[in-house]
Design a protein around this motif. Structure first.
Motif, PDB file in Angstrom:
ATOM      1  N   THR A   8      41.808  60.079  37.804  1.00  0.00           N
ATOM      2  CA  THR A   8      41.605  58.635  37.671  1.00  0.00           C
ATOM      3  C   THR A   8      40.400  58.201  38.495  1.00  0.00           C
ATOM      4  O   THR A   8      39.566  57.422  38.023  1.00  0.00           O
ATOM      5  CB  THR A   8      42.867  57.863  38.117  1.00  0.00           C
ATOM      6  OG1 THR A   8      43.960  58.268  37.297  1.00  0.00           O
ATOM      7  CG2 THR A   8      42.665  56.364  38.001  1.00  0.00           C
ATOM      8  N   HIS A 116      39.093  38.778  39.422  1.00  0.00           N
ATOM      9  CA  HIS A 116      39.849  39.712  38.586  1.00  0.00           C
ATOM     10  C   HIS A 116      41.186  40.110  39.215  1.00  0.00           C
ATOM     11  O   HIS A 116      42.210  40.105  38.560  1.00  0.00           O
ATOM     12  CB  HIS A 116      39.049  41.002  38.359  1.00  0.00           C
ATOM     13  CG  HIS A 116      38.016  40.916  37.310  1.00  0.00           C
ATOM     14  ND1 HIS A 116      36.829  40.266  37.498  1.00  0.00           N
ATOM     15  CD2 HIS A 116      37.985  41.407  36.057  1.00  0.00           C
ATOM     16  CE1 HIS A 116      36.105  40.358  36.406  1.00  0.00           C
ATOM     17  NE2 HIS A 116      36.787  41.055  35.512  1.00  0.00           N
ATOM     18  N   GLU A 117      41.139  40.518  40.482  1.00  0.00           N
ATOM     19  CA  GLU A 117      42.320  41.041  41.157  1.00  0.00           C
ATOM     20  C   GLU A 117      42.418  40.458  42.552  1.00  0.00           C
ATOM     21  O   GLU A 117      41.425  40.002  43.129  1.00  0.00           O
ATOM     22  CB  GLU A 117      42.266  42.573  41.251  1.00  0.00           C
ATOM     23  CG  GLU A 117      42.496  43.296  39.943  1.00  0.00           C
ATOM     24  CD  GLU A 117      43.914  43.188  39.432  1.00  0.00           C
ATOM     25  OE1 GLU A 117      44.856  43.212  40.252  1.00  0.00           O
ATOM     26  OE2 GLU A 117      44.091  43.094  38.208  1.00  0.00           O
ATOM     27  N   ARG A 130      45.069  50.971  42.886  1.00  0.00           N
ATOM     28  CA  ARG A 130      45.637  50.200  41.763  1.00  0.00           C
ATOM     29  C   ARG A 130      44.684  49.080  41.333  1.00  0.00           C
ATOM     30  O   ARG A 130      44.488  48.840  40.144  1.00  0.00           O
ATOM     31  CB  ARG A 130      46.977  49.595  42.154  1.00  0.00           C
ATOM     32  CG  ARG A 130      48.111  50.562  42.077  1.00  0.00           C
ATOM     33  CD  ARG A 130      49.439  49.819  42.222  1.00  0.00           C
ATOM     34  NE  ARG A 130      50.399  50.687  42.837  1.00  0.00           N
ATOM     35  CZ  ARG A 130      51.168  50.379  43.867  1.00  0.00           C
ATOM     36  NH1 ARG A 130      51.124  49.187  44.410  1.00  0.00           N
ATOM     37  NH2 ARG A 130      52.015  51.246  44.366  1.00  0.00           N
ATOM     38  N   GLU A 133      41.555  50.594  39.700  1.00  0.00           N
ATOM     39  CA  GLU A 133      41.880  51.037  38.348  1.00  0.00           C
ATOM     40  C   GLU A 133      41.963  49.844  37.401  1.00  0.00           C
ATOM     41  O   GLU A 133      41.464  49.886  36.274  1.00  0.00           O
ATOM     42  CB  GLU A 133      43.203  51.807  38.357  1.00  0.00           C
ATOM     43  CG  GLU A 133      43.554  52.416  37.030  1.00  0.00           C
ATOM     44  CD  GLU A 133      44.825  53.241  37.078  1.00  0.00           C
ATOM     45  OE1 GLU A 133      45.248  53.674  35.992  1.00  0.00           O
ATOM     46  OE2 GLU A 133      45.401  53.449  38.158  1.00  0.00           O
ATOM     47  N   ALA A 134      42.570  48.766  37.851  1.00  0.00           N
ATOM     48  CA  ALA A 134      42.712  47.573  37.015  1.00  0.00           C
ATOM     49  C   ALA A 134      41.359  46.977  36.632  1.00  0.00           C
ATOM     50  O   ALA A 134      41.174  46.532  35.498  1.00  0.00           O
ATOM     51  CB  ALA A 134      43.568  46.526  37.722  1.00  0.00           C
ATOM     52  N   LEU A 137      39.150  50.336  34.591  1.00  0.00           N
ATOM     53  CA  LEU A 137      39.654  51.065  33.427  1.00  0.00           C
ATOM     54  C   LEU A 137      40.430  50.199  32.437  1.00  0.00           C
ATOM     55  O   LEU A 137      40.762  50.662  31.353  1.00  0.00           O
ATOM     56  CB  LEU A 137      40.531  52.238  33.887  1.00  0.00           C
ATOM     57  CG  LEU A 137      39.830  53.254  34.797  1.00  0.00           C
ATOM     58  CD1 LEU A 137      40.794  54.352  35.206  1.00  0.00           C
ATOM     59  CD2 LEU A 137      38.580  53.819  34.148  1.00  0.00           C
ATOM     60  N   ARG A 138      40.726  48.974  32.795  1.00  0.00           N
ATOM     61  CA  ARG A 138      41.438  48.071  31.881  1.00  0.00           C
ATOM     62  C   ARG A 138      40.539  46.883  31.554  1.00  0.00           C
ATOM     63  O   ARG A 138      40.400  45.965  32.355  1.00  0.00           O
ATOM     64  CB  ARG A 138      42.736  47.584  32.519  1.00  0.00           C
ATOM     65  CG  ARG A 138      43.718  48.698  32.736  1.00  0.00           C
ATOM     66  CD  ARG A 138      45.044  48.158  33.233  1.00  0.00           C
ATOM     67  NE  ARG A 138      45.695  49.201  33.996  1.00  0.00           N
ATOM     68  CZ  ARG A 138      46.224  49.061  35.199  1.00  0.00           C
ATOM     69  NH1 ARG A 138      46.203  47.886  35.789  1.00  0.00           N
ATOM     70  NH2 ARG A 138      46.777  50.075  35.815  1.00  0.00           N
ATOM     71  N   GLU A 139      39.941  46.941  30.386  1.00  0.00           N
ATOM     72  CA  GLU A 139      39.017  45.881  29.975  1.00  0.00           C
ATOM     73  C   GLU A 139      39.753  44.556  29.792  1.00  0.00           C
ATOM     74  O   GLU A 139      40.889  44.518  29.339  1.00  0.00           O
ATOM     75  CB  GLU A 139      38.323  46.255  28.668  1.00  0.00           C
ATOM     76  CG  GLU A 139      37.395  47.436  28.791  1.00  0.00           C
ATOM     77  CD  GLU A 139      36.198  47.174  29.663  1.00  0.00           C
ATOM     78  OE1 GLU A 139      35.656  46.039  29.628  1.00  0.00           O
ATOM     79  OE2 GLU A 139      35.794  48.096  30.386  1.00  0.00           O
ATOM     80  N   ARG A 140      39.075  43.477  30.164  1.00  0.00           N
ATOM     81  CA  ARG A 140      39.617  42.131  29.965  1.00  0.00           C
ATOM     82  C   ARG A 140      38.642  41.316  29.146  1.00  0.00           C
ATOM     83  O   ARG A 140      37.432  41.498  29.233  1.00  0.00           O
ATOM     84  CB  ARG A 140      39.812  41.440  31.322  1.00  0.00           C
ATOM     85  CG  ARG A 140      40.879  42.097  32.147  1.00  0.00           C
ATOM     86  CD  ARG A 140      41.188  41.258  33.348  1.00  0.00           C
ATOM     87  NE  ARG A 140      42.135  41.961  34.196  1.00  0.00           N
ATOM     88  CZ  ARG A 140      42.484  41.564  35.389  1.00  0.00           C
ATOM     89  NH1 ARG A 140      41.977  40.459  35.884  1.00  0.00           N
ATOM     90  NH2 ARG A 140      43.352  42.248  36.095  1.00  0.00           N
TER      91      ARG A 140
END
Length: 151
Positions: A8, A116-117, A130, A133-134, A137-140
């Motif tokens: 990852t 974002h986070e 975490r 990764e958010a 690797l996780r498109e928004r």
């Protein structure tokens, strides 16, 4: 670390080469810098004031931006709002807000600013991974409205 975590991290690394940390607390900024260098080999720009963070963001095109919220020297929410509404190349870069005072109001304000986070201090390496990764690797979807610009 486990093999899965290493894989990852390897997938995230290309999106984390240039990082801007806007945090007036030297120890906190240094800790984050060292973690990013150790995990993915990032080059980290550090800013102790909002104005310095603006200059670095405008000229360095960071791939990830970490802002402190709830501090007088760095107004992470104002920085994020200005970033999102700017013409800078990095205006869509992921932003992680970090604070030691995580209230519901602070989290909602960060979200509304275009963060974002959210990462609460003190955090562990697992918590950081975490969030990384958010944002990598996780498109928004990207939203541009009259009153809001961001993920």
């Amino acid at each position: 670390m486990f093999d899965a975590e290493q894989r990852t991290i390897a997938r995230m690394a290309p999106r984390l080469k240039r990082v801007l940390v806007a945090d007036p607390q030297v120890a906190s900024a240094r800790l984050f810098t060292e973690l990013m260098r150790d995990l993915v080999g990032s080059f980290v720009f550090s800013a102790a004031t909002t104005e310095r963070a603006y200059r670095i963001a405008e000229t360095s095109d960071p791939q990830l931006i970490v802002v402190e919220i709830g501090d007088e020297a760095v107004d992470g929410l104002a920085f994020t709002r200005k970033l999102r509404r700017s013409t800078w190349i990095c205006r869509q870069a992921p932003v992680i807000a970090v604070t030691g005072n995580a209230t519901a109001g602070a989290i909602l304000a960060a979200r509304d600013a275009g963060v974002h986070e959210f990462l609460r201090k003190p955090y562990s390496v697992k918590d950081l991974l975490r969030r990384l990764e958010a944002v990598t690797l996780r498109e928004r979807d990207w939203v541009e409205g009259v009153g809001y610009v961001g993920p």
